[in-house]
Write an enzyme that holds these catalytic residues in place. Structure first.
Site, PDB file in Angstrom:
ATOM      1  N   ASP A  88       0.840  -1.349  -0.163  1.00 29.01           N
ATOM      2  CA  ASP A  88       0.094   0.111  -0.122  1.00 29.01           C
ATOM      3  C   ASP A  88       0.959   1.385  -0.004  1.00 29.01           C
ATOM      4  O   ASP A  88       1.770   1.456   0.840  1.00 29.01           O
ATOM      5  CB  ASP A  88      -0.922   0.019   1.329  1.00 29.01           C
ATOM      6  CG  ASP A  88      -1.837   1.171   1.624  1.00 29.01           C
ATOM      7  OD1 ASP A  88      -2.041   1.769   0.454  1.00 29.01           O
ATOM      8  OD2 ASP A  88      -2.291   1.494   2.573  1.00 29.01           O
ATOM      9  N   ASP A 269      -2.365   5.616  -5.326  1.00 26.55           N
ATOM     10  CA  ASP A 269      -2.344   4.898  -4.236  1.00 26.55           C
ATOM     11  C   ASP A 269      -2.973   3.272  -4.430  1.00 26.55           C
ATOM     12  O   ASP A 269      -3.680   2.984  -4.963  1.00 26.55           O
ATOM     13  CB  ASP A 269      -3.679   5.429  -3.243  1.00 26.55           C
ATOM     14  CG  ASP A 269      -3.849   4.905  -2.096  1.00 26.55           C
ATOM     15  OD1 ASP A 269      -3.075   3.971  -1.846  1.00 26.55           O
ATOM     16  OD2 ASP A 269      -4.918   5.085  -1.228  1.00 26.55           O
TER      17      ASP A 269
END
Length: 379
Positions: A88, A269
């Site tokens: 992430d 992201d």
């Protein structure tokens, strides 16, 4: 000469470690914590690094779960225990579930059995993280963590003791790849520790996310495998050192600006599955593509998908086109829904999250050495 090139390719391929990903239901659309995203969003001047990029590759295979998000395997402890984590770029902490976590979601995940590891070292430091669709409370501990052939001994990470909101999501934890200043646990991120110890040749990692099939996605550390993209990488400077936000010029459809009219911020992201933006602007996009609400999703007629226009994201003067087949998905019932979602955090600056919907089409390189992101059309 040809045999020299061949030997070079063989040596290059031998240093690649691939970590498979698979896709599951989105765990987080926007991260918050001790410092909310609203507090993080600050205006800084753009700057363009001029340092050259190089490096050998360590690639880790990733697995795609239902076109929602991607997880890959790591191991923790001695002997190693295996976990599926989300890699992430929107957060900095590494954590997995603890054997002491008894929530229904923890019970469905692989939980770390610290008493079975000879290299485990506890601490008394606790922390909390709140995500867009869940929260967790944990304790910082130390142990050996492996990402493919990369090994970090005495690595600080979090053990989840209590969580909520993650039920039914097939992952065991999160491996954050943002900057150290974004950690909520205070633990030094694993990428930074590996970088400082010289375990990777260059402070770079990159993502190739498969479009349709479950297998084939990779995250690579220490360099870039050019076989995963077409043409040249377009480098985009970060707005500020400390997170993966870049300046976006505008969002257009049919040559008309539909969002980001005065420029805006975009977080690249890998922990977000969709493209997420301000409520009023996303609502306008829904209207333009004739999307209708049904529960939490907005659906369009599947027969109309081929007639819908592309949406173009202009970043650092380069147009990144997203055709309708990329931003419209089909659910298990055969209904077509849009991947544009609205966020509800407030910010003085228009902010978008470019998640996996965008990154499946564009290969992405995260260059910590020059504080920039590289984008190119994925193969």
């Amino acid at each position: 000469m040809k045999w020299l090139v061949l030997l070079g390719l063989v040596a290059f391929s031998e240093c690649i470690v691939k970590i498979p990903l698979r896709r599951v239901k989105t765990m987080r659309n926007a991260i918050s914590g001790k410092n909310t995203l609203n507090n993080i969003l600050k205006e800084h001047a753009d700057r363009l690094p001029q340092i050259s990029f190089r490096g050998s590759n360590l690639t880790h295979p990733l697995r795609n779960i239902r076109d929602l998000f991607y997880v890959g395997n790591i191991t923790i402890g001695t002997p190693p225990q295996e976990f599926q984590v989300i890699f992430d770029t929107g957060s900095s902490d590494l954590w997995v579930a603890s054997i002491f976590c008894n929530s229904s979601s923890c019970a469905a995940h692989v939980r770390f059995r610290h008493h079975q590891s000879s290299t485990f070292r506890p601490t008394n430091k606790t922390f909390r993280i709140t995500y867009g669709s869940g929260r967790m409370k944990g304790v910082v501990v130390h142990d050996t963590v492996r990402i493919g052939d990369l090994v970090s001994t005495d690595q600080p990470f979090g053990l989840c003791l209590k969580d909520s909101g993650f039920k039914g999501i097939p992952f065991d934890g999160i491996l954050g790849l943002s900057y150290p200043n974004k950690t909520f646990s205070g633990a030094f991120p694993i990428f930074d520790k590996l970088k400082n110890e010289g375990a990777i040749s260059e402070p770079v990692f990159a993502f190739y996310l498969s479009k349709d099939k479950q297998e084939g996605s990779v995250v690579m550390f220490g360099g870039v495998d050019h076989r995963y993209y077409k043409g040249e990488l377009n480098w985009v400077p970060l707005i500020q050192v400390g997170d993966w936000f870049v300046h976006m010029d505008r969002i257009t459809m049919k040559r008309k600006v539909i969002a980001c009219s005065d420029g805006c911020k975009a977080l690249v992201d890998t922990g977000t599955s969709d493209i997420v933006g301000p409520s009023t602007l996303v609502n306008n996009i829904w209207k333009l593509i004739r999307a209708r609400p049904l529960g939490p999703q907005y659906f369009v007629s599947c027969s109309a998908v081929n007639t819908l226009p592309s949406i173009i994201f202009t970043i650092n003067g380069i147009n990144y086109r997203l055709p309708a087949r990329a931003y419209i998905h089909k659910d298990s019932r055969g209904r077509c829904y849009t991947a544009f979602k609205e966020h509800r955090f407030s910010s003085p600056i228009e902010t978008w999250l470019l998640g996996d919907v965008f990154l499946r089409r564009y290969f992405s390189v995260f260059d910590r050495g020059n504080d920039r992101i590289g984008l190119a059309r994925a193969v």
